[in-house]
Scaffold this motif. Structure first.
Motif, PDB file in Angstrom:
ATOM      1  N   THR A   1       0.839  -1.192   0.000  1.00 29.23           N
ATOM      2  CA  THR A   1       0.000   0.000   0.000  1.00 29.23           C
ATOM      3  C   THR A   1       0.877   1.246   0.000  1.00 29.23           C
ATOM      4  OG1 THR A   1      -0.141   0.052   2.412  1.00 29.23           O
ATOM      5  CG2 THR A   1      -1.855  -1.178   1.238  1.00 29.23           C
ATOM      6  N   LYS A   2       0.248   2.390  -0.225  1.00 26.08           N
ATOM      7  CA  LYS A   2       0.981   3.656  -0.213  1.00 26.08           C
ATOM      8  C   LYS A   2       1.544   3.918   1.186  1.00 26.08           C
ATOM      9  CE  LYS A   2      -1.762   6.077  -3.665  1.00 26.08           C
ATOM     10  NZ  LYS A   2      -2.580   7.274  -3.900  1.00 26.08           N
ATOM     11  N   GLN A   3       2.666   4.605   1.233  1.00 27.52           N
ATOM     12  CA  GLN A   3       3.298   4.925   2.517  1.00 27.52           C
ATOM     13  C   GLN A   3       2.355   5.744   3.395  1.00 27.52           C
ATOM     14  OE1 GLN A   3       6.390   3.846   3.687  1.00 27.52           O
ATOM     15  NE2 GLN A   3       5.590   4.658   5.606  1.00 27.52           N
ATOM     16  N   SER A   4       1.618   6.662   2.804  1.00 33.28           N
ATOM     17  CA  SER A   4       0.710   7.489   3.607  1.00 33.28           C
ATOM     18  C   SER A   4      -0.394   6.632   4.232  1.00 33.28           C
ATOM     19  CB  SER A   4       0.098   8.601   2.753  1.00 33.28           C
ATOM     20  OG  SER A   4      -0.711   8.068   1.728  1.00 33.28           O
ATOM     21  N   HIS A   5      -0.821   5.574   3.539  1.00 33.29           N
ATOM     22  CA  HIS A   5      -1.838   4.688   4.093  1.00 33.29           C
ATOM     23  C   HIS A   5      -1.252   3.850   5.226  1.00 33.29           C
ATOM     24  CE1 HIS A   5      -4.764   4.838   0.436  1.00 33.29           C
ATOM     25  NE2 HIS A   5      -4.206   6.018   0.691  1.00 33.29           N
ATOM     26  N   ARG A   6      -0.009   3.412   5.081  1.00 36.41           N
ATOM     27  CA  ARG A   6       0.668   2.675   6.163  1.00 36.41           C
ATOM     28  C   ARG A   6       0.796   3.563   7.405  1.00 36.41           C
ATOM     29  NH1 ARG A   6       5.754   1.059   2.977  1.00 36.41           N
ATOM     30  NH2 ARG A   6       4.603   1.071   1.048  1.00 36.41           N
ATOM     31  N   ASP A   7       1.148   4.810   7.177  1.00 37.42           N
ATOM     32  CA  ASP A   7       1.280   5.749   8.290  1.00 37.42           C
ATOM     33  C   ASP A   7      -0.061   5.992   8.969  1.00 37.42           C
ATOM     34  OD1 ASP A   7       3.963   5.944   7.650  1.00 37.42           O
ATOM     35  OD2 ASP A   7       3.731   7.818   6.546  1.00 37.42           O
ATOM     36  N   THR A   8      -1.127   6.034   8.192  1.00 38.09           N
ATOM     37  CA  THR A   8      -2.461   6.243   8.750  1.00 38.09           C
ATOM     38  C   THR A   8      -2.875   5.055   9.617  1.00 38.09           C
ATOM     39  OG1 THR A   8      -3.076   7.596   6.854  1.00 38.09           O
ATOM     40  CG2 THR A   8      -4.872   6.702   8.179  1.00 38.09           C
ATOM     41  N   VAL A   9      -2.598   3.836   9.149  1.00 44.09           N
ATOM     42  CA  VAL A   9      -2.920   2.642   9.935  1.00 44.09           C
ATOM     43  C   VAL A   9      -2.148   2.668  11.250  1.00 44.09           C
ATOM     44  CG1 VAL A   9      -2.688   0.125  10.015  1.00 44.09           C
ATOM     45  CG2 VAL A   9      -3.601   1.225   7.980  1.00 44.09           C
ATOM     46  N   LEU A  10      -0.873   3.039  11.202  1.00 46.84           N
ATOM     47  CA  LEU A  10      -0.086   3.156  12.431  1.00 46.84           C
ATOM     48  C   LEU A  10      -0.651   4.252  13.340  1.00 46.84           C
ATOM     49  CD1 LEU A  10       3.668   2.758  11.449  1.00 46.84           C
ATOM     50  CD2 LEU A  10       2.321   1.327  12.974  1.00 46.84           C
ATOM     51  N   GLY A  11      -1.108   5.334  12.734  1.00 50.94           N
ATOM     52  CA  GLY A  11      -1.713   6.425  13.494  1.00 50.94           C
ATOM     53  C   GLY A  11      -2.973   6.000  14.219  1.00 50.94           C
ATOM     54  N   LEU A  12      -3.674   5.031  13.662  1.00 49.82           N
ATOM     55  CA  LEU A  12      -4.859   4.476  14.331  1.00 49.82           C
ATOM     56  C   LEU A  12      -4.464   3.497  15.435  1.00 49.82           C
ATOM     57  CD1 LEU A  12      -7.115   3.800  11.211  1.00 49.82           C
ATOM     58  CD2 LEU A  12      -7.547   5.478  13.024  1.00 49.82           C
ATOM     59  N   GLY A  13      -3.175   3.185  15.510  1.00 51.37           N
ATOM     60  CA  GLY A  13      -2.692   2.290  16.560  1.00 51.37           C
ATOM     61  C   GLY A  13      -2.754   0.824  16.195  1.00 51.37           C
ATOM     62  N   LEU A  14      -2.817   0.528  14.911  1.00 51.51           N
ATOM     63  CA  LEU A  14      -2.916  -0.855  14.444  1.00 51.51           C
ATOM     64  C   LEU A  14      -1.596  -1.301  13.841  1.00 51.51           C
ATOM     65  CD1 LEU A  14      -6.377  -0.485  12.714  1.00 51.51           C
ATOM     66  CD2 LEU A  14      -5.934  -1.535  14.927  1.00 51.51           C
ATOM     67  N   LYS A  15      -1.111  -2.463  14.285  1.00 49.50           N
ATOM     68  CA  LYS A  15       0.154  -2.976  13.781  1.00 49.50           C
ATOM     69  C   LYS A  15       0.021  -4.364  13.171  1.00 49.50           C
ATOM     70  CE  LYS A  15       2.983  -0.355  16.976  1.00 49.50           C
ATOM     71  NZ  LYS A  15       4.006  -0.395  18.023  1.00 49.50           N
ATOM     72  N   LYS A  16      -0.847  -5.198  13.722  1.00 46.39           N
ATOM     73  CA  LYS A  16      -0.974  -6.576  13.258  1.00 46.39           C
ATOM     74  C   LYS A  16      -2.384  -6.843  12.747  1.00 46.39           C
ATOM     75  CE  LYS A  16       2.291  -8.411  16.619  1.00 46.39           C
ATOM     76  NZ  LYS A  16       2.497  -9.410  17.683  1.00 46.39           N
ATOM     77  N   ILE A  17      -2.486  -7.748  11.785  1.00 45.29           N
ATOM     78  CA  ILE A  17      -3.793  -8.139  11.278  1.00 45.29           C
ATOM     79  C   ILE A  17      -4.582  -8.782  12.420  1.00 45.29           C
ATOM     80  CG2 ILE A  17      -5.004  -9.693   9.697  1.00 45.29           C
ATOM     81  CD1 ILE A  17      -2.710  -9.294   7.742  1.00 45.29           C
ATOM     82  N   GLY A  18      -5.828  -8.377  12.546  1.00 43.33           N
ATOM     83  CA  GLY A  18      -6.682  -8.904  13.615  1.00 43.33           C
ATOM     84  C   GLY A  18      -6.653  -8.061  14.876  1.00 43.33           C
ATOM     85  N   GLN A  19      -5.758  -7.111  14.955  1.00 45.12           N
ATOM     86  CA  GLN A  19      -5.675  -6.242  16.132  1.00 45.12           C
ATOM     87  C   GLN A  19      -6.867  -5.295  16.153  1.00 45.12           C
ATOM     88  OE1 GLN A  19      -2.080  -3.932  16.333  1.00 45.12           O
ATOM     89  NE2 GLN A  19      -2.487  -3.230  18.402  1.00 45.12           N
ATOM     90  N   VAL A  20      -7.427  -5.092  17.342  1.00 44.76           N
ATOM     91  CA  VAL A  20      -8.600  -4.237  17.506  1.00 44.76           C
ATOM     92  C   VAL A  20      -8.239  -3.079  18.418  1.00 44.76           C
ATOM     93  CG1 VAL A  20     -10.983  -4.129  18.308  1.00 44.76           C
ATOM     94  CG2 VAL A  20     -10.113  -6.234  17.289  1.00 44.76           C
ATOM     95  N   ARG A  21      -8.660  -1.878  18.033  1.00 46.85           N
ATOM     96  CA  ARG A  21      -8.491  -0.689  18.871  1.00 46.85           C
ATOM     97  C   ARG A  21      -9.840  -0.031  19.045  1.00 46.85           C
ATOM     98  NH1 ARG A  21      -3.771   2.365  19.717  1.00 46.85           N
ATOM     99  NH2 ARG A  21      -5.292   3.485  20.956  1.00 46.85           N
ATOM    100  N   GLU A  22     -10.107   0.441  20.250  1.00 50.20           N
ATOM    101  CA  GLU A  22     -11.315   1.212  20.501  1.00 50.20           C
ATOM    102  C   GLU A  22     -10.910   2.673  20.579  1.00 50.20           C
ATOM    103  OE1 GLU A  22     -15.122   1.196  23.520  1.00 50.20           O
ATOM    104  OE2 GLU A  22     -13.845  -0.563  23.360  1.00 50.20           O
ATOM    105  N   LEU A  23     -11.410   3.462  19.634  1.00 51.82           N
ATOM    106  CA  LEU A  23     -11.005   4.854  19.499  1.00 51.82           C
ATOM    107  C   LEU A  23     -12.193   5.781  19.685  1.00 51.82           C
ATOM    108  CD1 LEU A  23      -8.911   4.324  16.271  1.00 51.82           C
ATOM    109  CD2 LEU A  23      -7.990   4.610  18.560  1.00 51.82           C
TER     110      LEU A  23
END
Length: 59
Positions: free
Chosen positions: A16-38
């Motif tokens: 994926t695009k680098q900006s999309h990777r950064d956005t996923v990290l910004g949401l606090g997600l690192k691994k597939i299946g990981q759940v965050r409550e925001l």
């Protein structure tokens, strides 16, 4: 009490695009299946919309 959303990473960020990777990290997600409550804010909703093809959202 503030509204929250649960965000789950369901697809890999590889290729994926680098900006999309950064956005996923910004949401606090690192691994597939990981759940965050925001907190449900316009900024978080914008991030989710940007990477909607990678995540699943439960209100």
């Amino acid at each position: 009490m503030t509204a929250t959303v649960k965000v789950t990473l369901v697809k890999s960020v590889i290729g994926t695009k680098q900006s999309h990777r950064d956005t996923v990290l910004g949401l606090g997600l690192k691994k597939i299946g990981q759940v965050r409550e925001l907190e449900d804010t316009p900024a978080v909703r914008g991030m989710i919309n940007k990477v909607a093809y990678l995540v699943r959202v439960v209100a």
